[in-house]
Write a protein that holds these residues in place. Structure first.
Motif: not given
Length: 170
Positions: A69-84, A86-95
């Motif tokens: 119900r809040n998945i995009q907000k949850n994904i964005d929250q995960v991304l705030t704690g990532l860099t390099g 890990a961030k690229n991987q989560w960004g790619t897999q988020s869809r």
């Protein structure tokens, strides 16, 4: 002349005592400075360990706390704690994560999280984190418990510890 020699000899023990006291004060100051520096460094190292551990635990909780119900907000929250990487991987897999969570109407809730610092060296750290997650979905309305174990590599970036690489432990 004899008076000058006698006066000089009588002042000599005072000079020796003053010089000895001065040397002792200097030595104690140096020792106190060295010990103080060691204590200061140990406190900084302990603070770094705690900050890296907290960042890893929070990122693990964020990764294990998803709600369709809040998945995009949850994904964005995960991304705030990532860099390099890990961030690229989560960004790619988020869809894929968004689509799967929405289709299954899935909600992930963290039940417990434990972690420990494996290594810490300057601006990099490795932290092992174990997370127990309850997943409720259309297929599992009563929920299914999943235990995940990650090794997270962290990098200090602009004063913050961010996860730069994630790896699941089998």
């Amino acid at each position: 002349m004899a008076r000058n020699l006698g006066a000089a000899l009588s002042r000599r023990p005072g000079r020796v005592l003053a010089a000895s006291l001065l040397a002792a004060v200097v030595a104690l100051t140096v020792v106190a400075g060295l010990l103080g520096t060691q204590v200061w460094r140990a406190r900084d190292r302990a603070a770094d360990r705690e900050a890296a551990l907290q960042a890893a635990r929070q990122t693990a909780v964020n990764m294990g706390s998803l709600d369709y119900r809040n998945i995009q907000k949850n994904i964005d929250q995960v991304l705030t704690g990532l860099t390099g990487e890990a961030k690229n991987q989560w960004g790619t897999q988020s869809r894929t994560v968004i689509a799967a969570a929405t289709q299954a109407q899935a909600r992930w809730t963290v039940q417990s999280v434990k972690g420990g610092v494996v290594s810490l060296d300057g601006d990099s750290a490795e932290v092992a984190v174990a997370v127990t997650v309850l997943i409720v979905s259309k297929q599992a309305p009563n929920g299914t418990t999943v235990n995940n174990r990650w090794v997270l590599e962290l990098t200090r970036t602009d004063g913050r510890w961010l996860v730069s690489k994630t790896g699941l432990v089998p």
